[in-house]
Motif scaffolding. Structure first.
Motif, mmCIF file in Angstrom:
data_model
loop_
_atom_site.group_PDB
_atom_site.id
_atom_site.type_symbol
_atom_site.label_atom_id
_atom_site.label_comp_id
_atom_site.label_asym_id
_atom_site.label_seq_id
_atom_site.Cartn_x
_atom_site.Cartn_y
_atom_site.Cartn_z
ATOM 1 N N ARG A 9 0.859 -1.185 0.000
ATOM 2 C CA ARG A 9 0.000 0.000 0.000
ATOM 3 C C ARG A 9 0.895 1.234 0.000
ATOM 4 N NH1 ARG A 9 -5.261 -1.500 1.847
ATOM 5 N NH2 ARG A 9 -5.153 -3.556 2.803
ATOM 6 N N CYS A 10 0.643 2.115 -0.950
ATOM 7 C CA CYS A 10 1.450 3.327 -1.076
ATOM 8 C C CYS A 10 0.536 4.532 -1.277
ATOM 9 C CB CYS A 10 2.410 3.221 -2.259
ATOM 10 S SG CYS A 10 3.640 1.916 -2.077
ATOM 11 N N THR A 11 1.130 5.711 -1.178
ATOM 12 C CA THR A 11 0.421 6.961 -1.425
ATOM 13 C C THR A 11 1.207 7.752 -2.451
ATOM 14 O OG1 THR A 11 -0.323 6.941 0.869
ATOM 15 C CG2 THR A 11 -0.556 9.004 -0.337
ATOM 16 N N GLY A 12 0.519 8.215 -3.520
ATOM 17 C CA GLY A 12 1.165 9.007 -4.555
ATOM 18 C C GLY A 12 1.444 10.425 -4.091
ATOM 19 N N ASP A 13 2.134 11.199 -4.927
ATOM 20 C CA ASP A 13 2.462 12.598 -4.620
ATOM 21 C C ASP A 13 1.226 13.425 -4.278
ATOM 22 O OD1 ASP A 13 5.159 12.207 -5.013
ATOM 23 O OD2 ASP A 13 5.163 12.996 -7.058
ATOM 24 N N ASP A 14 0.100 13.115 -4.940
ATOM 25 C CA ASP A 14 -1.130 13.887 -4.733
ATOM 26 C C ASP A 14 -2.046 13.270 -3.685
ATOM 27 O OD1 ASP A 14 -1.963 11.637 -6.071
ATOM 28 O OD2 ASP A 14 -2.971 12.710 -7.706
ATOM 29 N N GLY A 15 -1.571 12.267 -2.946
ATOM 30 C CA GLY A 15 -2.366 11.631 -1.899
ATOM 31 C C GLY A 15 -3.199 10.450 -2.367
ATOM 32 N N THR A 16 -3.111 10.102 -3.643
ATOM 33 C CA THR A 16 -3.868 8.984 -4.188
ATOM 34 C C THR A 16 -3.347 7.659 -3.625
ATOM 35 O OG1 THR A 16 -4.157 10.185 -6.253
ATOM 36 C CG2 THR A 16 -4.564 7.817 -6.318
ATOM 37 N N PRO A 17 -4.229 6.809 -3.098
ATOM 38 C CA PRO A 17 -3.773 5.491 -2.647
ATOM 39 C C PRO A 17 -3.487 4.584 -3.846
ATOM 40 C CG PRO A 17 -6.137 5.733 -2.272
ATOM 41 C CD PRO A 17 -5.643 7.043 -2.821
ATOM 42 N N LEU A 18 -2.368 3.895 -3.811
ATOM 43 C CA LEU A 18 -1.936 3.012 -4.902
ATOM 44 C C LEU A 18 -1.369 1.729 -4.318
ATOM 45 C CD1 LEU A 18 0.027 5.722 -6.881
ATOM 46 C CD2 LEU A 18 -2.105 4.678 -7.627
ATOM 47 N N PHE A 19 -1.328 0.688 -5.126
ATOM 48 C CA PHE A 19 -0.660 -0.550 -4.746
ATOM 49 C C PHE A 19 0.523 -0.779 -5.673
ATOM 50 C CE2 PHE A 19 -4.681 -1.547 -2.731
ATOM 51 C CZ PHE A 19 -4.271 -2.211 -1.588
ATOM 52 N N VAL A 20 1.657 -1.134 -5.092
ATOM 53 C CA VAL A 20 2.824 -1.570 -5.843
ATOM 54 C C VAL A 20 2.890 -3.084 -5.675
ATOM 55 C CG1 VAL A 20 5.345 -1.536 -5.953
ATOM 56 C CG2 VAL A 20 4.082 0.593 -5.578
ATOM 57 N N VAL A 21 3.013 -3.783 -6.798
ATOM 58 C CA VAL A 21 2.998 -5.245 -6.787
ATOM 59 C C VAL A 21 4.390 -5.769 -7.129
ATOM 60 C CG1 VAL A 21 1.905 -7.294 -7.769
ATOM 61 C CG2 VAL A 21 0.599 -5.169 -7.584
ATOM 62 N N GLU A 22 4.876 -6.701 -6.313
ATOM 63 C CA GLU A 22 6.147 -7.383 -6.591
ATOM 64 C C GLU A 22 5.854 -8.673 -7.344
ATOM 65 O OE1 GLU A 22 9.326 -7.766 -3.569
ATOM 66 O OE2 GLU A 22 7.800 -6.871 -2.259
ATOM 67 N N HIS A 23 6.559 -8.872 -8.466
ATOM 68 C CA HIS A 23 6.409 -10.065 -9.296
ATOM 69 C C HIS A 23 7.760 -10.771 -9.389
ATOM 70 C CE1 HIS A 23 2.739 -8.195 -11.006
ATOM 71 N NE2 HIS A 23 3.468 -7.105 -11.059
ATOM 72 N N ARG A 24 7.706 -12.077 -9.709
ATOM 73 C CA ARG A 24 8.943 -12.822 -9.934
ATOM 74 C C ARG A 24 8.652 -13.951 -10.922
ATOM 75 N NH1 ARG A 24 11.619 -15.413 -4.806
ATOM 76 N NH2 ARG A 24 9.603 -16.432 -4.752
ATOM 77 N N HIS A 25 9.588 -14.192 -11.829
ATOM 78 C CA HIS A 25 9.477 -15.334 -12.739
ATOM 79 C C HIS A 25 9.679 -16.619 -11.942
ATOM 80 C CE1 HIS A 25 9.261 -13.186 -16.522
ATOM 81 N NE2 HIS A 25 10.220 -12.392 -16.089
ATOM 82 N N LEU A 26 8.922 -17.647 -12.308
ATOM 83 C CA LEU A 26 9.027 -18.940 -11.661
ATOM 84 C C LEU A 26 9.024 -20.002 -12.758
ATOM 85 C CD1 LEU A 26 9.003 -20.364 -8.858
ATOM 86 C CD2 LEU A 26 6.521 -20.468 -9.078
ATOM 87 N N PHE A 27 10.084 -20.787 -12.815
ATOM 88 C CA PHE A 27 10.239 -21.808 -13.847
ATOM 89 C C PHE A 27 10.204 -23.189 -13.215
ATOM 90 C CE2 PHE A 27 12.597 -18.031 -15.017
ATOM 91 C CZ PHE A 27 12.087 -17.750 -16.270
ATOM 92 N N THR A 28 9.633 -24.140 -13.914
ATOM 93 C CA THR A 28 9.606 -25.521 -13.445
ATOM 94 C C THR A 28 10.338 -26.380 -14.462
ATOM 95 O OG1 THR A 28 7.474 -25.147 -12.393
ATOM 96 C CG2 THR A 28 8.120 -27.423 -12.726
ATOM 97 N N SER A 29 11.221 -27.247 -13.970
ATOM 98 C CA SER A 29 11.925 -28.171 -14.860
ATOM 99 C C SER A 29 11.729 -29.588 -14.331
ATOM 100 C CB SER A 29 13.414 -27.826 -14.940
ATOM 101 O OG SER A 29 14.032 -27.998 -13.690
ATOM 102 N N GLN A 30 11.787 -30.545 -15.238
ATOM 103 C CA GLN A 30 11.666 -31.956 -14.876
ATOM 104 C C GLN A 30 13.048 -32.590 -14.929
ATOM 105 O OE1 GLN A 30 8.929 -33.518 -13.850
ATOM 106 N NE2 GLN A 30 7.668 -31.698 -14.111
#
Length: 98
Positions: A9-30
């Motif tokens: 949960r974040c707040t922009g310069d103008d006070g707007t509430p925003l969400f920053v999302v963390e992503h990560r690549h996930l690989f599966t091998s056999q």
């Protein structure tokens, strides 16, 4: 696949509430001992996919505009995501069930 690690949960310069999302690549091998997961590179975006840069634990920056987003780790539970998004847009939960 793309794993969602957390939402901040974040707040922009103008006070707007925003969400920053963390992503990560996930690989599966056999292999000979079965399936193995490999974690790849991570990145952050807004909910709409706009790239965000991590500055420090209290600040993110929207790359395109330079807008600084205030993050309060004390008030934010930084909830980890419970689902994984695949490249084709479908969802899977962490147990691998759809």
């Amino acid at each position: 696949m793309i794993e969602e690690l957390a939402r901040h949960r974040c707040t922009g310069d103008d006070g707007t509430p925003l969400f920053v999302v963390e992503h990560r690549h996930l690989f599966t091998s056999q292999g000979g001992v079965g399936a193995r997961q490999h974690r790849g590179s991570a990145w952050t975006t807004l909910l709409n996919g706009e790239p965000v840069r991590y500055i420090d634990n209290r600040t993110f920056e929207v790359i395109a505009t330079g807008e600084l987003l205030a993050h309060d780790p004390q008030r934010c539970d930084c909830a980890p995501a419970v689902r994984i998004a695949t490249r084709d847009g479908s969802k899977e939960n962490m147990a691998g069930q759809t």
